[in-house]
Motif scaffolding. Structure first.
Motif, mmCIF file in Angstrom:
data_model
loop_
_atom_site.group_PDB
_atom_site.id
_atom_site.type_symbol
_atom_site.label_atom_id
_atom_site.label_comp_id
_atom_site.label_asym_id
_atom_site.label_seq_id
_atom_site.Cartn_x
_atom_site.Cartn_y
_atom_site.Cartn_z
ATOM 1 N N ALA A 154 -11.520 -10.459 6.516
ATOM 2 C CA ALA A 154 -10.871 -9.249 7.036
ATOM 3 C C ALA A 154 -9.394 -9.497 7.330
ATOM 4 O O ALA A 154 -8.541 -8.644 7.069
ATOM 5 N N GLU A 155 -9.087 -10.680 7.862
ATOM 6 C CA GLU A 155 -7.696 -11.021 8.172
ATOM 7 C C GLU A 155 -6.827 -11.016 6.910
ATOM 8 O O GLU A 155 -5.696 -10.560 6.935
ATOM 9 N N ARG A 157 -6.019 -7.496 4.413
ATOM 10 C CA ARG A 157 -4.953 -6.536 4.726
ATOM 11 C C ARG A 157 -3.726 -6.688 3.833
ATOM 12 O O ARG A 157 -2.790 -5.914 3.933
ATOM 13 N N TYR A 158 -3.755 -7.676 2.941
ATOM 14 C CA TYR A 158 -2.636 -7.895 2.021
ATOM 15 C C TYR A 158 -2.952 -7.334 0.643
ATOM 16 O O TYR A 158 -3.997 -7.624 0.079
ATOM 17 N N ARG A 159 -2.038 -6.552 0.110
ATOM 18 C CA ARG A 159 -2.176 -6.055 -1.256
ATOM 19 C C ARG A 159 -1.715 -7.145 -2.236
ATOM 20 O O ARG A 159 -2.321 -7.354 -3.272
ATOM 21 N N LEU A 192 1.778 -5.674 2.272
ATOM 22 C CA LEU A 192 0.575 -5.328 3.017
ATOM 23 C C LEU A 192 -0.136 -4.191 2.294
ATOM 24 O O LEU A 192 0.425 -3.578 1.378
ATOM 25 N N ALA A 193 -1.329 -3.884 2.698
ATOM 26 C CA ALA A 193 -2.108 -2.816 2.058
ATOM 27 C C ALA A 193 -1.380 -1.479 2.100
ATOM 28 O O ALA A 193 -1.496 -0.677 1.177
ATOM 29 N N ASP A 194 -0.564 -1.250 3.154
ATOM 30 C CA ASP A 194 0.174 0.022 3.262
ATOM 31 C C ASP A 194 1.474 0.019 2.448
ATOM 32 O O ASP A 194 2.230 0.976 2.492
#
Length: 185
Positions: free
Chosen positions: A110-111, A114-116, A147-149
Motif C-alpha cells: 500500500a505504501e 501510491r506511486y504511478r 504520485l498516483a495523482d
C-alpha cells in the motif's frame, strides 16, 4: 559544384584507405607468408563504480559477495522490484525476510502503490564498515517520479545494508546483504 566534387573526392580517398589487405595476383605465390590475423575485437570495458557510479555493473562482471558493490546490487534490485510493482519480493530484501521494513506485506504494498512512476538513481556505495560480527554499507540514492495523482516527487537519501560476517553458525542467508534502513532527507 566544385565543393561537391571536393567532398566526393575526399570520400573516395577515405574509402581507398579502408580497403582490406591486398590479395596476391593470380601469378604471385603466397607460400611462406602467413595470412595476417584479423584484429582482436574491441569490447567495451565493464562499468565500474568510479566510471559510472549510478549504473549497474556490467552483467558479466563478478562481484565479491562481501563488497560494497554487492550491497549496491541489492539496492538496484530493490528499486527495480518497486518500479515493477513486485512489492513482496522487494520487501524480502529487508533484514529478517522483510520484517526489517517494519511493515506487513499489505502495508508495504500500500505504501508503494501510491506511486504511478518510481525511479531511482543509485550512486557509488561507501566503504564497508564492520561492527560486532556484522558488516555495513551505505548507498546514496535519489528517487523521483510521479504520485498516483500525477504530482512529481524527488527525494535524496541513503540505504543502509547489513550482512553477518562469515562467523561460525551463520547461515548463507545471513551472510547476504539485506536492507536495514532507508533514510530520506
Amino acid at each position: 559544384m566544385a565543393a561537391a566534387r571536393s567532398a566526393a573526392g575526399a570520400a573516395l580517398i577515405l574509402l581507398a584507405g579502408c580497403r582490406g589487405p591486398a590479395m596476391p595476383d593470380a601469378g604471385e605465390s603466397n607460400r611462406g607468408a602467413e595470412a595476417p590475423s584479423p584484429p582482436a575485437p574491441v569490447l567495451p570495458a565493464p562499468a565500474t563504480a568510479a566510471a559510472a557510479p549510478d549504473r549497474k555493473p556490467h552483467p558479466g562482471t563478478l562481484v565479491e559477495a562481501t563488497s560494497a558493490q554487492a550491497a549496491a546490487q541489492v539496492v538496484h534490485s530493490y528499486f527495480d522490484l518497486i518500479r515493477a510493482h513486485r512489492y513482496a519480493e522487494a520487501r524480502r530484501l529487508w533484514t529478517g525476510g522483510g520484517e526489517g521494513s517494519r511493515n506487513s506485506e499489505a502495508e508495504f504494498a500500500a505504501e508503494h502503490a501510491r506511486y504511478r512512476d518510481y525511479r531511482a538513481e543509485i550512486s557509488a556505495p561507501g566503504p564497508v564498515e564492520g561492527a560486532a560480527g556484522s558488516s555495513y554499507a551505505t548507498v546514496p540514492v535519489r528517487v523521483h517520479g510521479r504520485l498516483a495523482d500525477g504530482k512529481r516527487f524527488s527525494q535524496k537519501g541513503e540505504v543502509t545494508l547489513r550482512r553477518i560476517n562469515d562467523v561460525p553458525g551463520s547461515t548463507d542467508e545471513q551472510r547476504r546483504w539485506h536492507i536495514s534502513g532507508i533514510a530520506f532527507e
